[in-house]
Design a protein around this motif. Structure first.
Motif, PDB file in Angstrom:
ATOM      1  N   GLU A   1       0.813  -1.220   0.000  1.00  0.00           N
ATOM      2  CA  GLU A   1       0.000   0.000   0.000  1.00  0.00           C
ATOM      3  C   GLU A   1       0.847   1.270   0.000  1.00  0.00           C
ATOM      4  N   ASP A   2       2.133   1.128   0.273  1.00  0.00           N
ATOM      5  CA  ASP A   2       3.027   2.277   0.353  1.00  0.00           C
ATOM      6  C   ASP A   2       3.035   3.026  -0.982  1.00  0.00           C
ATOM      7  N   SER A   3       2.866   4.340  -0.930  1.00  0.00           N
ATOM      8  CA  SER A   3       2.769   5.137  -2.158  1.00  0.00           C
ATOM      9  C   SER A   3       4.053   5.106  -2.982  1.00  0.00           C
ATOM     10  N   ARG A   4       5.189   4.752  -2.362  1.00  0.00           N
ATOM     11  CA  ARG A   4       6.438   4.657  -3.113  1.00  0.00           C
ATOM     12  C   ARG A   4       6.393   3.532  -4.141  1.00  0.00           C
TER      13      ARG A   4
ATOM     14  N   SER B   1       2.916   1.624  -4.799  1.00  0.00           N
ATOM     15  CA  SER B   1       1.583   1.513  -5.396  1.00  0.00           C
ATOM     16  C   SER B   1       1.335   2.600  -6.440  1.00  0.00           C
ATOM     17  N   GLU B   2       1.824   3.811  -6.210  1.00  0.00           N
ATOM     18  CA  GLU B   2       1.600   4.871  -7.187  1.00  0.00           C
ATOM     19  C   GLU B   2       2.380   4.651  -8.481  1.00  0.00           C
TER      20      GLU B   2
ATOM     21  N   ASP C   1      -4.885   2.441 -12.940  1.00  0.00           N
ATOM     22  CA  ASP C   1      -5.384   2.459 -11.564  1.00  0.00           C
ATOM     23  C   ASP C   1      -5.966   1.132 -11.109  1.00  0.00           C
TER      24      ASP C   1
ATOM     25  N   LYS D   1      -7.143   0.942  -0.972  1.00  0.00           N
ATOM     26  CA  LYS D   1      -6.475   0.210  -2.041  1.00  0.00           C
ATOM     27  C   LYS D   1      -6.554  -1.288  -1.793  1.00  0.00           C
TER      28      LYS D   1
END
Length: 262
Positions: free
Chosen positions: A70-73, A75-76, A84, A244
């Motif tokens: 789930e970490d944005s580093r 998942s993004e 998406d 997410k």
């Protein structure tokens, strides 16, 4: 988030080296969680340097690992690269043994996604660093390499590869279709990965993705562990209500990565 230049590099060559994604404190915690989990999971078969050990890292006893999907580093960038509707599939830990031959991480060009890999010690060209064949995630090169492997024509040390040398804290991202290998690694090469799958857009993609779900079910037995659900009940319960993860779990149930008895 990835820059436009990084996205171009990944889509063109099928990989990207991301420097110092983890802080030194995070690396220390990852080391501690890695050692504790692997020793516990393989108490019946301690590592002796002859067989690879593998275990998923999604339970509450490895909290830093368990939150990385789930970490944005991660998942993004996965969403930037594949849309998406990508879904996080696993975070794991591995003790590798010796060389790893050339291979992609999918049996079909129709089933893809991104893998983020990181080592817990420095690795170079002769010490097991990930090496990739740039552009091999694309056709026709991807299938040409598959045919060459079937004919035993992929010599590990002779292929014109890019060596992804890295230090603890670095992360290598690559398309699961990209051909990769490693050479000269120690008998206890500690590497962890985060994997995101594309959501299937065509009948061909859905078929091979469901086939992947079926093959994933046997992973524990393949690595000498007792049969068990791949996803801990506590992870599936999503106690923090992470949006997410909730979306991923819905997708994973639909595609049978998570079954009714999980």
């Amino acid at each position: 988030m990835l820059t436009e230049k990084q996205v171009f590099h990944f889509k063109t060559f099928g990989f990207l080296v991301m420097r110092q994604v983890f802080t030194p404190d995070e690396v220390a915690t990852l080391n501690a969680e890695f050692e504790s989990k692997l020793e516990s999971a393989y108490a019946h078969m301690p590592f002796d340097g002859t067989k690879r050990h593998w275990v998923p890292m999604l339970s509450s006893d490895t909290p830093l690992f368990a939150g990385l999907l789930e970490d944005s580093r991660f998942s993004e960038p996965a969403e930037q690269l594949y849309g998406d509707d990508v879904f996080g599939i696993v975070c794991d830990a591995n003790r590798y043994v010796g060389d790893t031959r050339w291979h992609p991480d999918t049996k079909s060009h129709h089933q893809y996604g991104v893998k983020f890999a990181f080592y817990l010690e420095p690795v170079g060209a002769e010490t097991g660093a990930l090496r990739v064949l740039p552009g091999s995630h694309k056709q026709p090169l991807h299938e040409e390499l598959r045919q060459a492997r079937e004919e035993d024509r992929l010599e590990l040390a002779e292929m014109p590869a890019y060596v992804c040398e890295s230090e603890p804290g670095d992360v290598v991202a690559f398309d699961r279709r990209t051909w990769h290998a490693s050479l000269g690694g120690a008998e206890d090469r500690r590497m962890s990965t985060l994997v995101y799958y594309n959501y299937p857009k065509t009948p061909e993609e859905e078929t091979v993705t469901r086939e992947q779900a079926n093959s994933n079910a046997d992973t524990f037995v393949q690595f000498g562990l007792p049969p068990q659900p791949k996803y801990p009940a506590e992870w599936v319960a999503n106690p923090t209500g992470h949006s997410k993860r909730a979306k991923w779990i819905e997708t994973m149930r639909e595609l049978k990565f998570i079954r009714s008895d999980s």
